[in-house]
Scaffold this motif. Structure first.
Motif, PDB file in Angstrom:
ATOM      1  N   THR A 137       2.672   1.667  -9.812  1.00  0.00           N
ATOM      2  CA  THR A 137       1.870   0.606  -9.213  1.00  0.00           C
ATOM      3  C   THR A 137       0.473   0.608  -9.836  1.00  0.00           C
ATOM      4  OG1 THR A 137       0.987   2.017  -7.453  1.00  0.00           O
ATOM      5  CG2 THR A 137       3.075   0.898  -7.011  1.00  0.00           C
ATOM      6  N   PRO A 138      -0.224  -0.516  -9.805  1.00  0.00           N
ATOM      7  CA  PRO A 138      -1.595  -0.532 -10.293  1.00  0.00           C
ATOM      8  C   PRO A 138      -2.505   0.477  -9.598  1.00  0.00           C
ATOM      9  CG  PRO A 138      -0.786  -2.765 -10.176  1.00  0.00           C
ATOM     10  CD  PRO A 138       0.283  -1.895  -9.569  1.00  0.00           C
ATOM     11  N   LEU A 139      -2.259   0.759  -8.325  1.00  0.00           N
ATOM     12  CA  LEU A 139      -3.057   1.764  -7.637  1.00  0.00           C
ATOM     13  C   LEU A 139      -2.610   3.184  -7.951  1.00  0.00           C
ATOM     14  CD1 LEU A 139      -3.714   0.185  -4.115  1.00  0.00           C
ATOM     15  CD2 LEU A 139      -5.219   0.272  -6.113  1.00  0.00           C
ATOM     16  N   GLY A 140      -1.461   3.327  -8.612  1.00  0.00           N
ATOM     17  CA  GLY A 140      -1.030   4.621  -9.113  1.00  0.00           C
ATOM     18  C   GLY A 140      -0.524   5.603  -8.089  1.00  0.00           C
ATOM     19  N   ARG A 141      -0.114   5.120  -6.922  1.00  0.00           N
ATOM     20  CA  ARG A 141       0.352   6.028  -5.874  1.00  0.00           C
ATOM     21  C   ARG A 141       1.280   5.284  -4.922  1.00  0.00           C
ATOM     22  NH1 ARG A 141      -2.023   5.022  -0.875  1.00  0.00           N
ATOM     23  NH2 ARG A 141      -3.869   3.681  -0.928  1.00  0.00           N
ATOM     24  N   PRO A 142       2.095   6.013  -4.175  1.00  0.00           N
ATOM     25  CA  PRO A 142       2.849   5.353  -3.100  1.00  0.00           C
ATOM     26  C   PRO A 142       1.921   5.013  -1.945  1.00  0.00           C
ATOM     27  CG  PRO A 142       3.246   7.722  -3.066  1.00  0.00           C
ATOM     28  CD  PRO A 142       2.415   7.443  -4.282  1.00  0.00           C
ATOM     29  N   GLY A 143       2.290   3.987  -1.194  1.00  0.00           N
ATOM     30  CA  GLY A 143       1.538   3.653   0.001  1.00  0.00           C
ATOM     31  C   GLY A 143       1.981   4.498   1.179  1.00  0.00           C
ATOM     32  N   GLN A 144       1.141   4.552   2.181  1.00  0.00           N
ATOM     33  CA  GLN A 144       1.457   5.254   3.410  1.00  0.00           C
ATOM     34  C   GLN A 144       1.895   4.249   4.482  1.00  0.00           C
ATOM     35  OE1 GLN A 144       1.645   8.528   3.877  1.00  0.00           O
ATOM     36  NE2 GLN A 144       1.083   8.860   1.720  1.00  0.00           N
ATOM     37  N   PRO A 145       2.774   4.658   5.391  1.00  0.00           N
ATOM     38  CA  PRO A 145       3.244   3.714   6.410  1.00  0.00           C
ATOM     39  C   PRO A 145       2.126   3.019   7.177  1.00  0.00           C
ATOM     40  CG  PRO A 145       4.620   5.664   6.412  1.00  0.00           C
ATOM     41  CD  PRO A 145       3.504   5.949   5.458  1.00  0.00           C
ATOM     42  N   VAL A 146       1.042   3.735   7.482  1.00  0.00           N
ATOM     43  CA  VAL A 146      -0.050   3.127   8.234  1.00  0.00           C
ATOM     44  C   VAL A 146      -0.679   1.970   7.471  1.00  0.00           C
ATOM     45  CG1 VAL A 146      -1.819   4.719   7.355  1.00  0.00           C
ATOM     46  CG2 VAL A 146      -2.127   3.622   9.591  1.00  0.00           C
ATOM     47  N   GLU A 147      -0.625   2.009   6.150  1.00  0.00           N
ATOM     48  CA  GLU A 147      -1.210   0.938   5.358  1.00  0.00           C
ATOM     49  C   GLU A 147      -0.400  -0.354   5.452  1.00  0.00           C
ATOM     50  OE1 GLU A 147      -3.475   2.776   1.680  1.00  0.00           O
ATOM     51  OE2 GLU A 147      -1.469   3.651   1.811  1.00  0.00           O
ATOM     52  N   VAL A 148       0.864  -0.245   5.798  1.00  0.00           N
ATOM     53  CA  VAL A 148       1.708  -1.423   6.003  1.00  0.00           C
ATOM     54  C   VAL A 148       1.593  -1.916   7.444  1.00  0.00           C
ATOM     55  CG1 VAL A 148       4.009  -2.387   5.668  1.00  0.00           C
ATOM     56  CG2 VAL A 148       3.290  -0.414   4.324  1.00  0.00           C
ATOM     57  N   ALA A 149       1.413  -0.998   8.379  1.00  0.00           N
ATOM     58  CA  ALA A 149       1.367  -1.368   9.795  1.00  0.00           C
ATOM     59  C   ALA A 149       0.279  -2.385  10.086  1.00  0.00           C
ATOM     60  CB  ALA A 149       1.159  -0.110  10.642  1.00  0.00           C
ATOM     61  N   ALA A 150      -0.823  -2.289   9.355  1.00  0.00           N
ATOM     62  CA  ALA A 150      -1.926  -3.222   9.595  1.00  0.00           C
ATOM     63  C   ALA A 150      -1.506  -4.665   9.341  1.00  0.00           C
ATOM     64  CB  ALA A 150      -3.116  -2.850   8.715  1.00  0.00           C
ATOM     65  N   GLY A 183       2.329  -9.462   1.174  1.00  0.00           N
ATOM     66  CA  GLY A 183       2.676  -8.319   0.340  1.00  0.00           C
ATOM     67  C   GLY A 183       1.740  -7.144   0.548  1.00  0.00           C
ATOM     68  N   VAL A 184       2.321  -5.946   0.662  1.00  0.00           N
ATOM     69  CA  VAL A 184       1.546  -4.696   0.723  1.00  0.00           C
ATOM     70  C   VAL A 184       2.166  -3.778  -0.332  1.00  0.00           C
ATOM     71  CG1 VAL A 184       0.696  -2.843   2.211  1.00  0.00           C
ATOM     72  CG2 VAL A 184       1.260  -5.075   3.207  1.00  0.00           C
ATOM     73  N   THR A 185       1.751  -3.981  -1.577  1.00  0.00           N
ATOM     74  CA  THR A 185       2.529  -3.487  -2.705  1.00  0.00           C
ATOM     75  C   THR A 185       1.783  -2.559  -3.665  1.00  0.00           C
ATOM     76  OG1 THR A 185       1.914  -5.363  -4.098  1.00  0.00           O
ATOM     77  CG2 THR A 185       3.859  -5.640  -2.666  1.00  0.00           C
ATOM     78  N   GLY A 186       0.550  -2.215  -3.368  1.00  0.00           N
ATOM     79  CA  GLY A 186      -0.206  -1.376  -4.284  1.00  0.00           C
ATOM     80  C   GLY A 186      -0.608  -2.086  -5.559  1.00  0.00           C
ATOM     81  N   GLY A 187      -0.582  -3.416  -5.537  1.00  0.00           N
ATOM     82  CA  GLY A 187      -1.019  -4.194  -6.685  1.00  0.00           C
ATOM     83  C   GLY A 187       0.069  -4.943  -7.410  1.00  0.00           C
ATOM     84  N   LYS A 188       1.327  -4.711  -7.063  1.00  0.00           N
ATOM     85  CA  LYS A 188       2.413  -5.465  -7.687  1.00  0.00           C
ATOM     86  C   LYS A 188       2.479  -6.867  -7.092  1.00  0.00           C
ATOM     87  CE  LYS A 188       5.493  -1.750  -9.170  1.00  0.00           C
ATOM     88  NZ  LYS A 188       6.902  -1.326  -9.236  1.00  0.00           N
ATOM     89  N   ALA A 189       2.635  -7.854  -7.963  1.00  0.00           N
ATOM     90  CA  ALA A 189       2.592  -9.242  -7.509  1.00  0.00           C
ATOM     91  C   ALA A 189       3.879  -9.650  -6.807  1.00  0.00           C
ATOM     92  CB  ALA A 189       2.358 -10.157  -8.707  1.00  0.00           C
ATOM     93  N   ILE A 190       3.729 -10.498  -5.789  1.00  0.00           N
ATOM     94  CA  ILE A 190       4.886 -11.153  -5.166  1.00  0.00           C
ATOM     95  C   ILE A 190       4.705 -12.649  -5.349  1.00  0.00           C
ATOM     96  CG2 ILE A 190       5.305  -9.296  -3.517  1.00  0.00           C
ATOM     97  CD1 ILE A 190       4.053 -11.126  -1.369  1.00  0.00           C
ATOM     98  N   PHE A 191       5.669 -13.290  -5.977  1.00  0.00           N
ATOM     99  CA  PHE A 191       5.642 -14.738  -6.180  1.00  0.00           C
ATOM    100  C   PHE A 191       7.022 -15.202  -6.595  1.00  0.00           C
ATOM    101  CE2 PHE A 191       3.893 -12.686 -10.017  1.00  0.00           C
ATOM    102  CZ  PHE A 191       4.845 -13.032 -10.955  1.00  0.00           C
TER     103      PHE A 191
END
Length: 288
Positions: free
Chosen positions: A248-261, A280-288
């Motif tokens: 991902t552009p952010l270079g890491r996996p996301g944490q569940p709390v970051e999606v809950a928001a 989208g809550v993707t760490g920088g990957k585009a959704i379209f």
């Protein structure tokens, strides 16, 4: 609610499906200690499927901290994680109803809807989050018998059946939120069946928004990227887990709390004119 933003390498590891939170290294962040509620869901009652762990657990905790009572559905073999989630929800003064359910039949979802309504006295928000995946690297020629049925029954059919069963109980201002995935837009070959279900859910969401909008019911989706949940070490091999989220552009996996928001926003009155969309809550990957 600010997890460590520096790139983090996940150690190689595997679990037997469906996996448990306690066996994960490092432990995922569900917001138990660092999510701060702002009373955005006071008085709401939510049913969250897959609510025992991962994104579902984090969403249940965030909803509770925002003032909602929750019912969580989960597989019977996930009882320990479900009990742990219930403890956190109750610790902030909210109700938590546990509903062990295998959602792969219409009858099970009809019963789940009825039990959730009875347990909470009604439902204002449905979060259809439960999902199944299993990586397969051999291509379609030797695709495992029965896997296609399991992934579609769990991900797509259950969402359809549960929404159908709950619609008579949802009034104006209610919200349905479906967990889709970056896989709907950028599918990985080892997850060809799972990716197909997530694309189907995006389409279903748009049609449900059109169907239920005249009733005042909003329907949206959240598309996570690589999020650190028990589904990952229980459905990928150790080598894949060790590189999880690094692309991902952010270079890491996301944490569940970051999606809950994202779920909190879509369930809240702040999103009163938001329907038929994917967040989208993707760490920088585009959704379209």
């Amino acid at each position: 609610m600010t997890p460590d933003s520096k790139p983090q390498k996940v150690p190689a590891q595997e679990q037997k499906w469906p996996g448990t939170t306690s066996a994960m290294d490092p432990p995922p962040d569900h917001g138990e200690d660092n999510y701060t509620g702002r009373e955005r869901l006071v008085g709401k009652r939510a049913l969250i499927t897959g609510g025992d762990s991962g994104i579902g657990r984090a969403t249940a905790i965030a909803f509770a901290k925002e003032g909602a009572d929750v019912a969580i559905a989960y597989l019977p073999q996930e009882q320990a994680d479900a009990e742990s989630t219930k403890e956190v929800v109750q610790s902030v003064g909210r109700r938590c109803v546990l509903l062990a359910t295998d959602q792969r039949t219409e009858e099970a979802n009809t019963r789940l809807a009825a039990d959730a309504v009875a347990g909470l006295g009604g439902i204002d928000v449905l979060v259809s989050n439960a999902g199944f995946q299993m990586a397969h690297t051999g291509g379609i020629a030797d695709f495992p018998s029965g896997q296609l049925e399991q992934v579609f029954e769990t991900n797509v059919f259950a969402t359809f059946w549960l929404t159908k069963a709950l619609v008579p109980h949802l009034g104006p201002g209610s919200s349905v939120i479906i967990t889709t995935s970056i896989q709907a837009y950028n599918p990985s070959e080892p997850l060809l069946d799972y990716a197909a279900t997530k694309a189907a859910l995006n389409n279903l969401m748009v049609n449900l928004a059109a169907d239920l909008g005249p009733k005042g019911i909003r329907v949206n989706a959240v598309a996570p990227g690589p999020i650190w949940t028990p589904l990952i070490p229980s459905t990928f091999d150790a080598e894949k887990v060790a590189s999880f989220g690094a692309d991902t552009p952010l270079g890491r996996p996301g944490q569940p709390v970051e999606v809950a928001a994202a779920f909190v926003f879509l369930a809240s009155d702040e999103a009163s004119y938001v329907s038929g969309t994917v967040l989208g809550v993707t760490g920088g990957k585009a959704i379209f």
